[in-house]
Design a protein around this motif. Structure first.
Motif, PDB file in Angstrom:
ATOM      1  N   GLY A   1      -1.167   0.603  -7.130  1.00 40.53           N
ATOM      2  CA  GLY A   1      -2.453   1.600  -6.734  1.00 40.53           C
ATOM      3  C   GLY A   1      -3.541   1.296  -7.823  1.00 40.53           C
ATOM      4  N   ALA A   2      -4.511   2.049  -7.821  1.00 34.53           N
ATOM      5  CA  ALA A   2      -5.709   1.650  -8.501  1.00 34.53           C
ATOM      6  C   ALA A   2      -6.192   3.314  -8.937  1.00 34.53           C
ATOM      7  CB  ALA A   2      -6.587   0.861  -8.089  1.00 34.53           C
ATOM      8  N   THR A   3      -7.030   3.587  -9.646  1.00 33.32           N
ATOM      9  CA  THR A   3      -7.940   4.589  -9.765  1.00 33.32           C
ATOM     10  C   THR A   3      -8.590   4.998  -8.547  1.00 33.32           C
ATOM     11  OG1 THR A   3      -8.176   4.281 -12.203  1.00 33.32           O
ATOM     12  CG2 THR A   3      -9.747   5.791 -11.535  1.00 33.32           C
ATOM     13  N   GLU A   4      -9.264   4.006  -7.963  1.00 30.90           N
ATOM     14  CA  GLU A   4     -10.000   4.242  -6.749  1.00 30.90           C
ATOM     15  C   GLU A   4      -9.274   4.591  -5.567  1.00 30.90           C
ATOM     16  OE1 GLU A   4     -11.953   1.102  -9.513  1.00 30.90           O
ATOM     17  OE2 GLU A   4      -9.947   1.536  -8.746  1.00 30.90           O
ATOM     18  N   PHE A   5      -8.054   4.459  -5.669  1.00 30.44           N
ATOM     19  CA  PHE A   5      -7.140   4.665  -4.325  1.00 30.44           C
ATOM     20  C   PHE A   5      -6.957   6.227  -4.282  1.00 30.44           C
ATOM     21  CE2 PHE A   5      -4.909   0.370  -4.579  1.00 30.44           C
ATOM     22  CZ  PHE A   5      -6.184  -0.405  -4.346  1.00 30.44           C
ATOM     23  N   GLY A   6      -6.664   6.700  -5.217  1.00 25.91           N
ATOM     24  CA  GLY A   6      -6.265   8.163  -5.187  1.00 25.91           C
ATOM     25  C   GLY A   6      -4.721   8.501  -5.084  1.00 25.91           C
ATOM     26  N   GLN A   7      -3.996   7.223  -4.814  1.00 26.86           N
ATOM     27  CA  GLN A   7      -2.588   7.523  -4.752  1.00 26.86           C
ATOM     28  C   GLN A   7      -1.779   6.290  -4.882  1.00 26.86           C
ATOM     29  OE1 GLN A   7      -3.154   8.684  -0.425  1.00 26.86           O
ATOM     30  NE2 GLN A   7      -0.968   7.544  -0.327  1.00 26.86           N
TER      31      GLN A   7
END
Length: 450
Positions: free
Chosen positions: A273-279
């Motif tokens: 995941g990543a901060t940008e994905f939200g999940q």
């Protein structure tokens, strides 16, 4: 977030919610403080709030209270200097900062404790649907950004979390990181216990796991590498881990093998995941990389590969970076992760920004790191490009050697292990170091300046 806390307080009134070396609090106590925060934020007319507090309990209630008040919150990294905090506040337009740092209080910031204390102001009944938060990126490869999210999107996955009152989770991510926020949400939804060490250093994390009998722990691969080093160095007992989760960086097969051998009875998962994905997406098959079946998934998170780069779109994605144009949730987003499909796996080859150009040949660092990581005596390894006048860059290696191992022998073993690589990919510089720089328990990937 506040609704999860209210439910936990109602159903588990005596459950230890957060445990630190300084104090322990229950869900009802957290709820009372969060509602007080919400009342104070509304009374003061604060719609955007930055947070910098060394006490995770304070951060928890400030976040939950912000969600109830409809105040967009953003947690700053504890390691940031006063100068960096001033730069963040200017760049992200944060007029209000709640903090425990005395030097910042002297400069006009709000006291976290005062914001938490009850003033008798009326408490909002429910959170607005558009309650927001900002989550900063770790900045391992550049200046941190701030991703704007909605609580309603970030909490989408909580419907699948079942109460698990017998679990004890370790907080191994800072709460300014998306990983830390996800652990906080999970613990609240599962109505279980969160343990926070005095710092996010692996040594103190291991001590906390032993002291409080932690059963579930999620951390970066770098965090777990250092935990293994500590275990081998002190010869102490293994914590009673039932679940080990790794995320935030690519997980090399060498580390998976070592973790499995050290904790044979634990379930081992990887999260992508990543901060940008939200999940996050969870992989539980014990193999490095992602299963190729994810390319055909029609779930909340979808993947595709274009020109060797992984793309993603998520129903919980960020609204955009603060100060930049908003993005649409249905749009595909380049992750910056370079991958290769090998059989039925999507294998990670490194970040797009980390490709080493050796005389026009593009070399990916992660496969080399994975190979060197399996050499006996290698505790930690980092592969990067070092400037070279002849070919542009060469493959350079930094190694932290295990105690009691001869570095000359390790050097020879590394060169033997990489001898069959293409000439451009073979390490030309191997340097042994005492430690490696990390940011948010992730290896700092920029090349050293000296």
């Amino acid at each position: 977030m506040i609704e999860l806390l209210r439910l936990a307080a109602q159903q588990r009134p005596t459950q230890d919610a957060v445990v630190t070396t300084a104090r322990t609090t229950t869900f009802p106590e957290l709820l009372e403080q969060a509602e007080s925060v919400a009342a104070n934020l509304v009374a003061r007319g604060i719609t955007r709030l930055a947070i910098l507090d060394e006490d995770p309990i304070n951060v928890f209630v400030l976040l939950a209270g912000g969600s109830l008040a409809g105040t967009e919150t953003c947690v700053y990294p504890l390691a940031a200097t006063d100068e960096a905090i001033a730069e963040y506040r200017e760049r992200f337009d944060h007029e209000h900062l709640a903090t425990s740092r005395t030097s910042l209080l002297d400069a006009g910031a709000l006291s976290s404790v005062e914001l938490i204390e009850s003033t008798g102001a009326p408490v909002p009944e429910s959170a607005p649907e558009d309650a927001g938060l900002m989550v900063m990126t770790t900045g391992t490869s550049g200046k941190p950004k701030a991703a704007r999210h909605l609580w309603s999107r970030v909490l989408r996955t909580t419907a699948r979390i079942k109460p698990s009152h017998d679990q004890t989770w370790l907080l191994a991510y800072a709460l300014n990181q998306f990983g830390g926020l996800q652990i906080l949400i999970h613990v609240c939804a599962a109505q279980t216990t969160l343990v926070a060490a005095d710092s996010f250093q692996p040594k103190e994390g291991l001590e906390a796991m032993r002291r409080w009998g932690v059963t579930h722990a999620s951390g970066t691969p770098t965090f777990w590498r250092f935990v293994l080093v500590e275990l081998e160095g002190d010869g102490g007992e293994l914590p009673p881990l039932q679940q080990i989760t790794m995320g935030g960086e690519a997980v090399p097969s060498a580390l998976l093998e070592r973790i499995t051998a050290t904790f044979p009875d634990a379930n081992i998962s990887q999260i992508y995941g990543a901060t940008e994905f939200g999940q996050n997406v969870t992989v539980r098959d014990g193999l490095a990389g992602l299963p190729i079946s994810m390319l055909s998934s029609d779930g909340d998170v979808q993947f595709k590969v274009e020109d060797g780069e992984l793309y993603v779109r998520s129903k919980a994605s960020m609204l955009g970076y603060y100060g930049q144009e908003p993005i649409e949730a249905e749009n595909w987003r380049a992750t910056g992760d370079l991958v290769e499909i090998v059989g039925d796996r999507i294998e990670f080859r490194g970040r797009k920004s980390e490709v080493i150009n050796v005389g026009g040949v593009k070399i990916h660092p992660l496969p080399i790191e994975d190979r060197i990581g399996k050499v006996p005596g290698v505790d930690l390894v980092r592969v990067f490009g070092r400037a070279n006048a002849m070919v542009g860059s060469i493959v350079a290696v930094e190694v932290v050697a295990a105690a009691g191992h001869d570095t000359e022998e390790i050097d020879r073993a590394i060169r033997t292990a990489t001898a069959d690589l293409p000439p451009a990919a073979r390490p030309r510089s191997i340097r042994f170091v005492e430690s490696m720089g990390t940011t948010g328990n992730k290896l700092t990937r920029t090349a050293p300046t000296a």
